[in-house]
Design a protein around this motif. Structure first.
Motif, PDB file in Angstrom:
ATOM      1  N   ARG A 248       2.849  -6.306   6.575  1.00 53.90           N
ATOM      2  CA  ARG A 248       1.153  -6.474   7.650  1.00 53.90           C
ATOM      3  C   ARG A 248       1.656  -8.093   8.149  1.00 53.90           C
ATOM      4  O   ARG A 248       2.255  -9.260   7.426  1.00 53.90           O
TER       5      ARG A 248
ATOM      6  N   HIS B 247       0.727  -3.422   4.659  1.00 46.86           N
ATOM      7  CA  HIS B 247      -0.421  -4.318   3.884  1.00 46.86           C
ATOM      8  C   HIS B 247      -0.289  -5.732   3.918  1.00 46.86           C
ATOM      9  O   HIS B 247       1.470  -5.905   4.230  1.00 46.86           O
TER      10      HIS B 247
ATOM     11  N   LYS C  22      -6.547  -2.541   7.172  1.00 47.61           N
ATOM     12  CA  LYS C  22      -6.045  -3.794   7.037  1.00 47.61           C
ATOM     13  C   LYS C  22      -7.027  -4.838   7.292  1.00 47.61           C
ATOM     14  O   LYS C  22      -7.707  -5.853   6.663  1.00 47.61           O
TER      15      LYS C  22
END
Length: 323
Positions: free
Chosen positions: A22, A182, A278
């Motif tokens: 992420r 994530h 997320k």
């Protein structure tokens, strides 16, 4: 022989590090993200620390409501400190790798503190229920011993279950893929990387979410239904406004936290959409703690009054020292 070969293959390919993906898909915004998250973290630290200190030193705030609020503010500092410093470190160093052990411990504390938040919000709603619906019994029901017991139960209640659940999930084999979609280690994204059938573990996550999140949320809704019904029966509009103002801030915080967290943890893995999850995780993990300190500071007349008294006292001491 075949079983031995399979075990050897698993051991050879077992993951020892995860890769957090992420925010790395937008390399041109790394500086902006670092600055934004740093500002948010400072707001959370300063705002919640201020609430904790002001509720401890001002005699007018030595009440159950502010005792629980001080616990909640301390919790928010701990909760966000589990994830946000690591995010800042990863962005600053452009490091995406994290060892399984470095993922295991933060995940446990993140889940344990999340359970504590659920319980504390339920306790705070119960406190508001008693003071509005049974004001004559309030001093008897909410005595200092009861405050301590409710706060201690909130902090300790989720520890055994989260220890077992975290150990079970991180004892699984993670093979081949080690990329977590994530920005921090969370159970569901990690569970997706596990080898073999994880349906029982997924069901356990779902049941724990119901036990520690959905049930307290239902209890809070029941408390506030009775609170609102009691407020509406008050004879004057002034009384209604004053009573509702004592719980409106807490009600707003409850829906900010649970509205986003329940979307993530109340659905099974097969119905999850990584991008949506997320975004919701980012909201209740980082954004909501920032809003909480602002809500409880600027929407609470007692806290504002305590701040004014503190500033006036400091100013008077400064003037006197000059004289």
């Amino acid at each position: 022989m075949e079983h031995t070969q399979i075990r050897a293959k698993l051991n050879a390919s077992t993951v020892t590090q995860f890769i957090l993906l992420r925010f790395y898909e937008i390399p041109n915004l790394q500086g902006f993200l670092f600055g934004m998250f740093l500002i948010i973290y400072l707001i959370i630290l300063i705002g919640n620390s201020f609430i904790t200190v002001i509720t401890r030193i001002d005699p007018a705030l030595q009440k159950p409501m502010y005792f629980f609020l001080a616990n909640f503010s301390t919790l928010e500092v701990c909760y966000v400190s589990v994830t946000l410093p690591r995010i800042l470190f990863n962005i600053a160093t452009q490091g995406r790798h994290i060892s399984v052990l470095s993922c295991d411990m933060p995940t446990y504390f993140y889940l344990m503190l999340g359970v504590t938040e659920c319980f504390l919000l339920a306790v705070m709603s119960y406190d508001r229920y008693v003071v509005i619906c049974n004001p004559l019994h309030y001093p008897l029901v909410m005595n200092p011993t009861k405050w301590t017991q409710l706060a201690a139960g909130s902090w300790l209640g989720g520890i055994p279950v989260q220890i077992v659940q975290t150990c079970q999930i991180f004892s699984l084999h993670f093979c081949n893929s080690n990329q977590i979609e994530h920005f921090f280690c969370d159970l569901l994204p990690i569970l997706k990387l596990a080898y073999g059938d994880t349906s029982m573990h997924e069901l356990a996550v779902y049941l724990v979410a119901i036990l520690f999140a959905v049930v307290p949320f239902i209890m809070r809704n029941a408390s506030y239904s009775k609170i609102i019904a009691t407020i509406l029966r008050l004879p004057t509009a002034t009384g209604q406004t004053k009573s509702f103002s004592t719980c409106s801030s807490h009600l707003l915080v409850v829906f900010l936290f649970f509205g986003s967290a329940s979307v993530t943890y109340s659905r099974l893995k097969s119905t999850h959409f990584p991008g949506t999850d997320k975004n919701f995780s980012l909201f209740y993990t980082i954004v909501t703690p920032m809003f909480n300190s602002l809500i409880y500071s600027f929407r609470n007349n007692d806290v504002i009054g305590a701040l004014r008294k503190l500033l006036c006292r400091k100013q008077c001491q400064h003037v006197c020292s000059k004289v």
